[in-house]
Scaffold this motif. Structure first.
Motif, PDB file in Angstrom:
ATOM      1  N   PRO A 109       1.148  -1.020  -0.041  1.00 50.76           N
ATOM      2  CA  PRO A 109       0.052  -0.210   0.258  1.00 50.76           C
ATOM      3  C   PRO A 109       0.925   1.589   0.387  1.00 50.76           C
ATOM      4  O   PRO A 109       1.569   1.673   0.521  1.00 50.76           O
ATOM      5  CB  PRO A 109      -0.745  -0.206   1.162  1.00 50.76           C
ATOM      6  N   GLY A 110       0.238   2.132  -0.740  1.00 45.92           N
ATOM      7  CA  GLY A 110       1.663   3.384  -0.645  1.00 45.92           C
ATOM      8  C   GLY A 110       1.840   4.053  -2.169  1.00 45.92           C
ATOM      9  O   GLY A 110       0.926   3.190  -2.921  1.00 45.92           O
ATOM     10  N   ARG A 111       2.374   4.327  -2.277  1.00 43.85           N
ATOM     11  CA  ARG A 111       3.561   4.713  -3.634  1.00 43.85           C
ATOM     12  C   ARG A 111       3.566   3.790  -4.446  1.00 43.85           C
ATOM     13  O   ARG A 111       3.498   3.719  -5.391  1.00 43.85           O
ATOM     14  CB  ARG A 111       4.485   5.962  -3.837  1.00 43.85           C
ATOM     15  N   ASP A 112       3.867   2.909  -3.732  1.00 45.72           N
ATOM     16  CA  ASP A 112       4.240   1.512  -4.413  1.00 45.72           C
ATOM     17  C   ASP A 112       3.590   1.357  -5.455  1.00 45.72           C
ATOM     18  O   ASP A 112       3.869  -0.185  -6.049  1.00 45.72           O
ATOM     19  CB  ASP A 112       5.207   0.951  -4.398  1.00 45.72           C
ATOM     20  N   GLN A 113       2.328   0.948  -4.945  1.00 50.94           N
ATOM     21  CA  GLN A 113       1.242   0.237  -5.573  1.00 50.94           C
ATOM     22  C   GLN A 113       0.696   0.551  -6.553  1.00 50.94           C
ATOM     23  O   GLN A 113       0.814   1.221  -7.358  1.00 50.94           O
ATOM     24  CB  GLN A 113       0.311   0.400  -4.149  1.00 50.94           C
ATOM     25  N   THR A 114       0.177  -0.838  -7.473  1.00 47.76           N
ATOM     26  CA  THR A 114      -0.495  -0.932  -8.621  1.00 47.76           C
ATOM     27  C   THR A 114      -2.147  -0.877  -8.470  1.00 47.76           C
ATOM     28  O   THR A 114      -1.741  -1.502  -7.768  1.00 47.76           O
ATOM     29  CB  THR A 114       0.200  -1.252  -9.874  1.00 47.76           C
ATOM     30  N   GLU A 171      -5.697   7.890   0.671  1.00 51.08           N
ATOM     31  CA  GLU A 171      -5.117   7.970   1.939  1.00 51.08           C
ATOM     32  C   GLU A 171      -4.290   9.869   1.880  1.00 51.08           C
ATOM     33  O   GLU A 171      -5.511  10.172   0.719  1.00 51.08           O
ATOM     34  CB  GLU A 171      -3.218   7.864   1.985  1.00 51.08           C
ATOM     35  N   PRO A 172      -4.250  10.535   2.746  1.00 55.10           N
ATOM     36  CA  PRO A 172      -3.933  11.862   2.763  1.00 55.10           C
ATOM     37  C   PRO A 172      -3.153  12.368   1.140  1.00 55.10           C
ATOM     38  O   PRO A 172      -2.472  11.606   0.686  1.00 55.10           O
ATOM     39  CB  PRO A 172      -3.824  12.748   3.486  1.00 55.10           C
ATOM     40  N   SER A 173      -3.972  14.058   1.026  1.00 59.05           N
ATOM     41  CA  SER A 173      -3.110  13.923  -0.608  1.00 59.05           C
ATOM     42  C   SER A 173      -1.381  14.496   0.120  1.00 59.05           C
ATOM     43  O   SER A 173      -1.028  15.019   1.264  1.00 59.05           O
ATOM     44  CB  SER A 173      -3.187  15.298  -1.101  1.00 59.05           C
ATOM     45  N   PRO A 174      -0.325  14.006  -0.536  1.00 56.86           N
ATOM     46  CA  PRO A 174       1.075  14.662   0.402  1.00 56.86           C
ATOM     47  C   PRO A 174       1.447  16.097   0.247  1.00 56.86           C
ATOM     48  O   PRO A 174       1.941  17.037   1.229  1.00 56.86           O
ATOM     49  CB  PRO A 174       2.671  13.979  -0.654  1.00 56.86           C
ATOM     50  N   GLU A 175      -0.055  17.127  -0.697  1.00 54.39           N
ATOM     51  CA  GLU A 175       0.087  18.418  -0.301  1.00 54.39           C
ATOM     52  C   GLU A 175      -0.788  19.248  -0.069  1.00 54.39           C
ATOM     53  O   GLU A 175      -0.730  20.230   0.632  1.00 54.39           O
ATOM     54  CB  GLU A 175       0.211  18.419  -1.907  1.00 54.39           C
ATOM     55  N   ASP A 176      -1.938  18.136   0.436  1.00 55.07           N
ATOM     56  CA  ASP A 176      -2.740  18.432   0.779  1.00 55.07           C
ATOM     57  C   ASP A 176      -3.649  17.547   2.300  1.00 55.07           C
ATOM     58  O   ASP A 176      -4.478  17.126   1.060  1.00 55.07           O
ATOM     59  CB  ASP A 176      -4.106  19.427  -0.078  1.00 55.07           C
ATOM     60  N   PRO A 177      -3.409  17.840   2.907  1.00 53.35           N
ATOM     61  CA  PRO A 177      -4.699  16.575   3.431  1.00 53.35           C
ATOM     62  C   PRO A 177      -5.880  16.537   3.893  1.00 53.35           C
ATOM     63  O   PRO A 177      -6.274  15.447   4.577  1.00 53.35           O
ATOM     64  CB  PRO A 177      -3.501  16.769   5.172  1.00 53.35           C
ATOM     65  N   ASP A 178      -6.317  17.338   3.759  1.00 56.10           N
ATOM     66  CA  ASP A 178      -7.708  17.553   3.415  1.00 56.10           C
ATOM     67  C   ASP A 178      -8.475  17.367   1.876  1.00 56.10           C
ATOM     68  O   ASP A 178      -9.626  17.141   1.909  1.00 56.10           O
ATOM     69  CB  ASP A 178      -8.574  19.186   3.189  1.00 56.10           C
ATOM     70  N   ILE A 179      -7.351  16.527   0.828  1.00 52.35           N
ATOM     71  CA  ILE A 179      -7.695  15.766  -0.084  1.00 52.35           C
ATOM     72  C   ILE A 179      -7.354  14.708   0.186  1.00 52.35           C
ATOM     73  O   ILE A 179      -5.954  13.968   0.041  1.00 52.35           O
ATOM     74  CB  ILE A 179      -6.965  16.028  -0.979  1.00 52.35           C
ATOM     75  N   LEU A 180      -8.036  13.435  -0.348  1.00 51.51           N
ATOM     76  CA  LEU A 180      -8.065  12.137  -0.119  1.00 51.51           C
ATOM     77  C   LEU A 180      -7.929  11.287  -1.851  1.00 51.51           C
ATOM     78  O   LEU A 180      -8.442  11.963  -2.806  1.00 51.51           O
ATOM     79  CB  LEU A 180      -9.155  11.449   0.122  1.00 51.51           C
ATOM     80  N   GLY A 181      -6.922  10.816  -1.819  1.00 54.25           N
ATOM     81  CA  GLY A 181      -6.439  10.568  -2.861  1.00 54.25           C
ATOM     82  C   GLY A 181      -5.866   8.812  -3.351  1.00 54.25           C
ATOM     83  O   GLY A 181      -5.298   8.382  -1.642  1.00 54.25           O
ATOM     84  N   VAL A 182      -5.832   7.985  -3.727  1.00 53.57           N
ATOM     85  CA  VAL A 182      -5.259   6.801  -4.005  1.00 53.57           C
ATOM     86  C   VAL A 182      -3.762   7.018  -5.193  1.00 53.57           C
ATOM     87  O   VAL A 182      -3.486   7.524  -5.902  1.00 53.57           O
ATOM     88  CB  VAL A 182      -5.994   6.061  -4.894  1.00 53.57           C
TER      89      VAL A 182
END
Length: 195
Positions: A109-114, A171-182
């Protein structure tokens, strides 16, 4: 749009174009290279629920729908067509031509997932730089409409169940914790507000 009474899509010629080896699992035909002179409107449509219709009747033969989906193309002007080397037929698409019915995570899970999406017609698309995930939000209702690019300009709309699976991976965006994404293939795709 023009149609010639002497030029109609021949089922035999179409099948040879779509399935040169007679198998559904072969390479997709090069519809992006086909530019036939003749075009027609024969009442083809794909409704929001993923059902294919022809001239007011639902096409219930799954194999036929899968065959047609192999020669589907969306042009820059937004028009969607069934394309053969001989003729193209306009297809009215109510929302998206495919439905993404499932999403699976490959890798940690995280940056390395597809993220792998399976469509209602058994296409698999791996989200990433070449196949982005996007979410449109209805300004009146706030209802999200999530999509993933399948091929060319053809998208799949995520079913409610698939979107819930995606939200579970958010999970929260690395640039904005108020935005969720994958994450998928090193790319972050926003899917909605955290609250």
């Amino acid at each position: 749009m023009t149609s010639s009474s002497t030029t109609t899509i021949s089922l035999e010629e179409t099948l040879k174009s779509i399935l040169p080896e007679g198998k559904l699992d072969g390479k997709l035909p090069p519809v992006h290279l086909w530019n036939p002179e003749h075009s027609a409107d024969i009442g083809m449509e794909i409704r929001a629920d993923g059902a294919w219709w022809h001239d007011g009747s639902r096409i219930n033969r799954e194999r036929l729908v899968k065959l047609f989906s192999r020669i589907l193309r969306k042009d820059e002007d937004g028009q969607t067509w069934l394309v053969t080397p001989y003729e193209k037929v306009i297809v009215k698409v109510e929302d998206a031509p495919f439905l993404a019915v499932r999403v699976d995570r490959v890798g940690e899970p995280g940056r390395d997932q597809t993220l792998a999406f399976l469509t209602n017609l058994d296409d698999i698309t791996l989200a990433g730089p070449e196949a982005p995930v996007r979410v449109e939000t209805d300004p009146d209702t706030g209802e999200p409409s999530p999509y993933v690019l399948v091929r060319g300009r053809l998208e799949a709309k995520l079913t409610r169940a698939a979107f819930y699976e995606l939200v579970e991976m958010a999970e929260p965006s690395p640039e904005d914790p108020d935005i969720l994404g994958v994450w998928s293939q090193g790319r972050f795709f926003p899917i909605g507000p955290a609250a």
